[in-house]
Design an enzyme around this catalytic site. Structure first.
Site, short mmCIF file in Angstrom:
data_model
loop_
_atom_site.label_atom_id
_atom_site.label_comp_id
_atom_site.label_asym_id
_atom_site.label_seq_id
_atom_site.Cartn_x
_atom_site.Cartn_y
_atom_site.Cartn_z
N GLU A 105 0.85 -1.20 0.00
CA GLU A 105 0.00 0.00 0.00
C GLU A 105 0.88 1.25 0.00
OE1 GLU A 105 -2.17 -1.63 3.44
OE2 GLU A 105 -3.98 -0.99 2.39
N GLU A 125 -3.50 -9.58 3.61
CA GLU A 125 -4.23 -9.32 4.86
C GLU A 125 -5.29 -10.35 5.16
OE1 GLU A 125 -3.25 -7.04 2.73
OE2 GLU A 125 -2.63 -5.21 3.75
#
Ligand code: 3HC
Length: 694
Positions: A105, A125
């Site tokens: 990210e 995740e």
């Protein structure tokens, strides 16, 4: 500037470097350091571009998982990423190792990305019961398209730099030195007067999607993600990316991220992340213990188990010798291996050339003397103490000094086996789980005299053959089977009490188990369980123990392999059989077992799970398992418990230990002390308000 993030400018380029070993996780000091460094960059008039680069073995591998569940501390990662992206001057990510989760990210917050060919990028995740909550669910669909982004986030699997290049997530692959290559790339951008390219300014390309896209996607992932909470939240985030303006969709992502973070699933999955790594650590075996060289392995017994074990070593490129007692058995064993590999080739998961390579390093022998040059010998014959002792006597005669002598026993006393040799320090249990070439768990059983070298080498070897090894002590059934036994016991006890076996299995399945206990018993073989019962010398003095299974074995119903056991089988589908219900009823009458008029789903789960948890507490107290999380790892990797439950001991913590004890007292009143007396450790922790995971 903080110690973990440094800022250094050379001519027009600022190098912002992260150094937070071991994996450059985005702990608070890193976030603070990034915020400060990019502020400095914005204010540094001499700097025209910045390169974000990492020291050590990897790029930023994600948020710091140890911070999760604690009060969040400013600056939050999304804030840091937005600040970076808003910069008026260009920022280039220079990626090596793994850019994962918050790390990827952060890279997507940069305006351009270059990477070495070996780099991997991804948003894993979901494996932690989470979603990419630092704008990842919004950026990745913009970068690589909705379908690919969903696939990457739902599977959690990282993709290669070359795929990244093809899909638009990577702008340049750098061969050779990353810093030099990134510098050249940045200079090219400056020369071309390139502007910051902000992913958040881009639109999600939703044109390719038909109106049913998301529902079809949900249906497609349903089987694989059954029971897990996070995947659906990820889909919702991507729906928001398509239908809402960026800013609103990011807010939605933040809400859904917090829902995931607070869920018991994520707590359990994060627990397992650390548990999977903790089990490799053995307190009394120093890290620098010398390892023995394992260049050649022997497997004794070419049955399904032995064949599967041999394949593990061949898959890792280690030559294996398979030993059988006669040519026919040997030919059969080698043929099973070949046909297993063939099936993988047919499914397209292996090339014919790879198969030939692997089969080519497996050879067969009939004579013990031919094992004399092997560094590791794994005995994989059926569970019989006398036979195993005889074999280890032979091995003691022929094995070279320093060879590791391992027994693939699932229950038997390693010390007794070791005593049949003059080198008990070289003897260890290597308990594989069927199918041995597929299941990831390996229980390593440490005898009283097993040497540190043998333990350390076994641990290292397990990693080489891609197994999760858990070191356990000697007791009947070790950790896995010892807690599996009460689970089977309660399942069969409930059948005797009139609960249909299919209902028990359905409830267990819906709770998340890959299969119900009765289906698993049929798959393992009721005769195998019956044999275990006869070898289990100090088993509970209870005529009802596994009585259904014993009776079915008498009738020749051994399970799936005879197409009839607790269930009948049409192919692999389990079909209830009235014969079993009748048999259970007559057994119950014979044994004086009362029929239950009503059993709730809750009771079914409590009896299956709490019986295991109690055994787990005993195992811990006896020191058979080193830590409660090891028990969790065993049951999740070896027995099909879903990761979102975290394993039996973690599940006990989720329920609350005082609730577990209270339920046990209820069953104790009904059934007496034998099975339902809370283990002292469980009782003590419950009274103290404690937990297994501390
Ligand atoms: N946070 C905290 N500790 C971490 C960590 C993380 N993200 N990643 C790894 N570690 C720790 C491990 O626990 C281990 O500690 P130990 O030595 O005390 O046992 C140590 O770092 C080394 O890790 P590995 O043994 O796993 O090292 P490998 O070289 O085998 O693997 C890796 C490296 C591929 C980076 C692997 O560690 C990994 O997959 N890490 C997790 C990646 C991940 O899931 N990232 C996403 C986090 S969630 C997130 O970012 C949320 C965001 O969207 C907001």
């Amino acid at each position: 500037m903080s110690e973990v993030v440094t800022y250094k400018r050379e001519d027009q380029i600022a190098y912002i470097s992260v150094n937070n070993p071991p994996v450059n996780a985005l702990s608070l000091p890193v976030r603070q350091g990034l915020e400060a460094a990019f502020t400095k960059f914005a204010n540094d008039n001499e700097a025209k571009a910045a390169i974000l680069i990492c020291e050590g073995r990897t790029w930023i591998a994600g948020a710091d998982i140890t911070e999760f569940g604690k009060p969040p501390e400013d600056p939050w990662l999304p804030k840091v990423i937005h600040q970076m992206e808003a910069n008026e001057k260009i920022i280039v990510a220079a990626i090596h190792g793994t850019a994962l989760g918050g790390g990827f990210e952060t890279a997507m917050g940069c305006h351009y990305r270059c990477a070495v060919p070996s780099a991997k990028l991804g948003l894993p995740e979901v494996t932690l019961g989470l979603l990419a909550g630092a704008t990842g669910t919004q950026r990745l669909p913009r970068l690589i398209g909705v379908k690919r982004a969903l696939d990457a986030m739902i599977s959690g699997a990282p993709f290669s730099a070359s795929n990244g290049l093809e899909w638009g997530a990577v702008d340049e692959i750098v061969d050779g030195d990353l810093r030099d290559g990134a510098t050249q790339f940045t200079k090219k951008l400056l020369a071309a007067n390139a502007k910051p390219r902000r992913i958040s300014d881009e639109e999600v390309d939703g044109l390719e999607l038909n109106e049913h896209f998301f529902n079809e996607y949900r249906n497609g992932m349903a089987k694989k993600t059954r029971g897990f909470f996070a995947p659906e939240q990820i889909v919702k985030c991507v729906e928001a990316a398509v239908s809402l303006p960026y800013k609103e969709a990011v807010e939605r992502e933040g809400e859904l991220f917090m829902e995931c973070m607070m869920s018991s699933h994520s707590v359990a999955q994060r627990h397992l992340f650390f548990a999977d790594r903790a089990c490799a650590k053995v307190d009394d075996v120093p890290k620098d213990t010398p390892l023995r060289d394992i260049k050649k392995v022997a497997v004794i017994g070419g049955g399904t188990m032995g064949g599967g074990i041999a394949m593990n070593f061949a898959n890792a490129g280690i030559p294996v010798v398979l030993k059988e007692i006669n040519q026919e058995a040997l030919d059969r064993g080698l043929e099973i291996i070949r046909s297993n590999y063939n099936a993988t080739v047919t499914k397209g998961r292996m090339s014919a050339e790879q198969m030939d390579q692997r089969v080519g390093i497996i050879s067969g022998v009939l004579d013990y003397d031919d094992l004399s040059d092997c560094d590791l010998i794994v005995e994989a014959v059926f569970e019989n103490m006398a036979l195993k002792k005889e074999i280890f006597g032979e091995l003691d005669r022929i094995a070279k000094p320093g060879a590791i002598l391992a027994s693939n026993t699932s229950t038997l006393d390693i010390d007794e086996i070791a005593a049949s040799t003059n080198r008990p320090e070289d003897v260890i249990g290597w308990h594989f789980f069927a199918p041995a070439n597929v299941m990831t768990l390996l229980e390593l059983v440490r005898g009283a005299k097993t040497s540190h070298e043998v333990i350390a080498t076994s641990m290292a070897m397990a990693k080489t053959i891609k197994k999760i090894a858990v070191l356990v002590g000697v007791c009947f059934g070790f950790v896995g089977n010892r807690i599996f036994f009460p689970y089977v016991r309660e399942a069969q006890q409930m059948i005797l009490e009139g609960v249909p076996p299919e209902r028990i299995d359905q409830v267990a399945f819906e709770w998340g188990m890959a299969m119900g206990p009765n289906g698993v018993s049929d798959l393992s073989g009721l005769d195998v369980l019956d044999k275990v019962k006869s070898e289990w010398l100090d088993r509970p003095d209870d005529p009802a123990l596994w009585a259904v299974g014993t009776k079915l074995v008498e009738l020749g119903r051994l399970g799936q392999k005879t197409k009839a056991g607790i269930f009948n089988y049409a192919g692999r589908t389990a079909v209830p059989d009235q014969v079993v219900a009748d048999l259970a009823k007559s057994e119950a009458t014979r044994l004086g077992i009362q029929q239950l008029s009503e059993v709730s789903d809750e009771e079914i789960i409590e009896r299956l799970m709490f019986s295991m948890i109690n055994e787990g507490a005993l195992i811990l107290e006896e020191g058979i398992a080193m830590r409660s999380s090891d028990i969790d790892v065993v049951f999740v990797h070896g027995y099909g418990m879903p990761r979102y439950r975290g394993g039996p001991m973690r599940y006990a913590d989720t329920v609350g230990l005082s609730n577990v004890v209270a339920a046990m007292e209820k069953y104790r009143e009904r059934y007496g002390d034998m099975y339902w007396t809370p283990a002292p450790l469980l009782k003590r922790l419950a009274e103290e308000g404690g937990s297994f995971s501390g």
